[in-house]
Design a protein around this motif. Sequence first.
Motif, PDB file in Angstrom:
ATOM      1  N   GLN A 505       3.032  -5.725  -5.848  1.00  0.00           N
ATOM      2  CA  GLN A 505       2.123  -5.031  -4.941  1.00  0.00           C
ATOM      3  C   GLN A 505       1.746  -3.654  -5.479  1.00  0.00           C
ATOM      4  OE1 GLN A 505       4.198  -5.152  -1.193  1.00  0.00           O
ATOM      5  NE2 GLN A 505       4.039  -7.398  -1.044  1.00  0.00           N
ATOM      6  N   ALA A 506       2.650  -3.042  -6.245  1.00  0.00           N
ATOM      7  CA  ALA A 506       2.379  -1.709  -6.781  1.00  0.00           C
ATOM      8  C   ALA A 506       1.266  -1.727  -7.818  1.00  0.00           C
ATOM      9  CB  ALA A 506       3.647  -1.127  -7.398  1.00  0.00           C
ATOM     10  N   ILE A 507       1.055  -2.861  -8.496  1.00  0.00           N
ATOM     11  CA  ILE A 507      -0.004  -2.928  -9.505  1.00  0.00           C
ATOM     12  C   ILE A 507      -1.283  -3.540  -8.938  1.00  0.00           C
ATOM     13  CG2 ILE A 507       1.682  -3.164 -11.369  1.00  0.00           C
ATOM     14  CD1 ILE A 507       0.789  -6.163 -11.495  1.00  0.00           C
ATOM     15  N   GLY A 508      -1.241  -3.998  -7.694  1.00  0.00           N
ATOM     16  CA  GLY A 508      -2.381  -4.688  -7.104  1.00  0.00           C
ATOM     17  C   GLY A 508      -3.520  -3.747  -6.745  1.00  0.00           C
ATOM     18  N   THR A 509      -4.714  -4.291  -6.710  1.00  0.00           N
ATOM     19  CA  THR A 509      -5.893  -3.504  -6.347  1.00  0.00           C
ATOM     20  C   THR A 509      -7.009  -4.433  -5.887  1.00  0.00           C
ATOM     21  OG1 THR A 509      -7.432  -1.783  -7.087  1.00  0.00           O
ATOM     22  CG2 THR A 509      -6.928  -3.540  -8.651  1.00  0.00           C
TER      23      THR A 509
END
Length: 970
Positions: A505-509
Amino acid sequence: MTRNTEIARSVRRALAMSAVAAASVTSLQAQAQTQTAVAATDQDAESLSTVTVTGSRIRRVDLETASPVYTIDHTAIQNSGVSTVGELVMQLPSINGSATNPSVNNGGGFGESYIELRGLDAKRTVILLDGRRIGLIGDPGSGTSAVDVNQIPLAIIDHVEILKEGAGAVYGSDAIAGVVNFITRKDVSGVEIYADYGRTTADDGAHHQVNLTFGQQTDKFSFMLTGRYERQDPVLEGNRTFSKNSLYDYSNSPGAAGSSRSPTGRINLPPALLAQYGDCASGSVTKISGAPGTALTDYRCFNSGGPNDDHYNYAPANFLVTPQERGSMFSKLNYKINDYVETYASILYNRTHSGFQFAALPYDAAADNVIISKNNIYNPFGIDFGGVSGANPEALYRLLGLGPRHSDTTSNSAEATLGLKGKIANTGWEYDLFSMYGRIDQHALVEGYFFGNLLTNALGPSFIGAGGAPTCGTPAAPIAGCTPINMFAGNDPLTTTPAEQAAFQAIGTGYNTDRAFITRNVALDVNGKLFSLPAGDVQASIGAEYRYQEGIFTADSIVISTPPLFNTCAISSEACTGNSSAHYSNKDIYGEVFVPLLKNLPGVYSLNVDLGVRYSDFTIFQKTTRGEFKIEYRPISDLLIRSSFAQIYRAPTIQDIAQAPASTSAPYTDPCNGLTAAAVAKNPNLGKACVNVPTDGSFTELDAQITGVLLSNPNLKPETGEVTTAGIVYDAGWLQGFSTSVDFWRYQINDVITSLDPEFASNQCIATGDPFYCNLVNRYGPGPNAGQILVYSLPTENVGSLKTEGVDIGFKYTLRTTPIGGFRFSVDFTHVDSFENNPGAGTAVVEYAGTYSKQFGNDTKWRGLAAVAWDWKGFDSLVTEQWVGKLHIPNGDPGGNDFGNLEIPNIYYTNASVGYTFAPTKTKIQFGLTNAFNRVPPIFYQNNVTNANTDVSTYDTLGRRWFVGIEQKF
């Protein structure tokens, strides 16, 4: 089965359903006439007034002319039970091809529906509202520059006229396949409220709408205002048996398969590493489900095919029907200042909220250019994977941690028209001067992607830091704020931990796109009598028109990419695109003359001709002059023999010349699969299509869906061509209420503008060796991924010609008075005799009639629509039977990997409605069934289609559904 048997079967089915009918004074009028409900009940009045029929700008008494026009009236629309204009028109036999509708999830997502007459693409059909061209052009989802007819509220439509011939001289550019004219109501006086609710019998797909209409009529003034709210709930592919699995057919072995991008991975290994897993026929391994993935023993051979196939079933997460929430408003007014001046105005506004949903993002370590480092703490293989150079082995995954890819889209459109019309003194001539402004704004928020730099860091070198915390980078150069991602196990639902979910989720966009289309139109038309001949008055229409079009597409900077492949940007390569804009205008002058040559002579009841010409001057394309000729001959009053010849053209659209680059997942069967040196020696063109592919027979393209990039072309030139029709209309004087029509048609289009299909391009390369086609495919160079497709460029081009011909057949019979009420019967068929594509010099002509193709969609030879309507003492009903003829999908794989000819059967859909009107209160209740026998769509397999294993542009995907409606008038 013979053609006559097919027709007889459809007629018998339609007539059998009449027993279910329970009331309606109108039905879908299935013949080439423009008879409205009012005209049908008042022959004396119609003989005294003149009308303008779609296909001409000249006012005439005759409703039947040289132009073949199919009409659907207001009551038939009401009783059909459809909720959108797109649903209504989709049933017509003359509709063919692959038009977008809300069932198009991959390639749609804006809730739109387009009309594609004759299978000639929606761009080649002009849409009119009250005889004036609609300027609200969409959509970025499918890349189609056409009018979304779902913007038009059903409640405002009095009748629909479908002109089934080319009309370039009358309507200008785009009027190639024909014209659809939505005529708005003029009879609203008071308040009308309509509401309905419906669901499928599978207890999903709920739909409801509310319409409120107010109108007032006086001798000098008329006004109508309509507001509509509509909602359609989504349905997932996993909710239907035919679409819950991604089905493929390879080597005549159909079955459930899917994508190589699976949650447990498909990892290519060098021979030395691969050997420890035995004889891996697929050349790759996958993680054992539930295993940690951090040891070599956690892996086994990747199974390709068979009962334990490891391909990922992406179907359940995809939308079968996209959600829609639509609000619209239409208002029009007319004010007669005096006998010579009448002012009018109208406003059409629509807001649609929709969106698509696909399975979670596939990750290709090579194509996405994000290397999994050999020094990543979770990598048990000790080698690098991926990178766009192709030097490292490939690793494919499905990133479940990012959730499904989905969009949240809104379309806001508004069109305003202001005009003056009236008489020119006492000359008998009339004028119509109007100005129109239209704008559509489409916004999309698309989510489910990753930041490339963040994923690069998370998959790069990593180590266990102080306190045992996994840390990105190296001890000498740690990366702050970065948590390593376990790509090897983090996608497996059985083993994913909360920490791994948080890392994904931290790398999601997500990203945003915006598109605006603006059009302005000013036109003046004058028409009237020139002089008289013994057979009648010679009449003319002359006019001038100015039209301006502008399109603007902008996207977030994180998805802006660069040529030539447009596959590298700040986030996943699939999302890469670019900004674009363009505009142009045209000035047209046109004229039309109607000449009655003979009348009331032996063997000649009447003989008329109609001549038209239009000159168009474009700012960025060459000038053009197009003409048309029509003839009407009545040997007797009951029989009309007619014919027409029209020169047609279509200027490239804004999308054609300036569409932003767009990634697409294209179904593709690689002709290089199993390539051998002997095959290349036999046909050297295979070598041109299969650059860098090994010739030892070992090559297999990893996925049936490849990455393509759709490209526009500013150097396009207009399409040109000719349309010829010939037919007869017989209104039987000896049998009141019976009529029939037969119309033959032939279309020839040159310099066809189309976005190339990868299999079509590959076939042309292999057949001709043309460098243009052969250079469109971009494959990896020497290395572990040698020959795998990186990107297939799919430009828009002027490619050869199209020719299609066939016949329309219609019957209608009306029984106005019987002891058990009034009946109307209609049967209408379209037969496509030929649909040929000539790709260009040196290439073979391809016949598509009776087939399905990715390039042109569904071109079945036969389609039909039968209707039975009945009314009696307040009851009304309508039963329709739609027939979509059989077709086949030919084996188009020149590489020798035969998956056979797929035969698609005839499909029949039965729709029925019944209503009752309480006369004292002006209240009507209605109940109906759509797809009453719950016909399941035929399976086309994912080899051939992108959505739901079937042709969602043609077949019903929801199944049986019911609706209840109520209408109240005050």
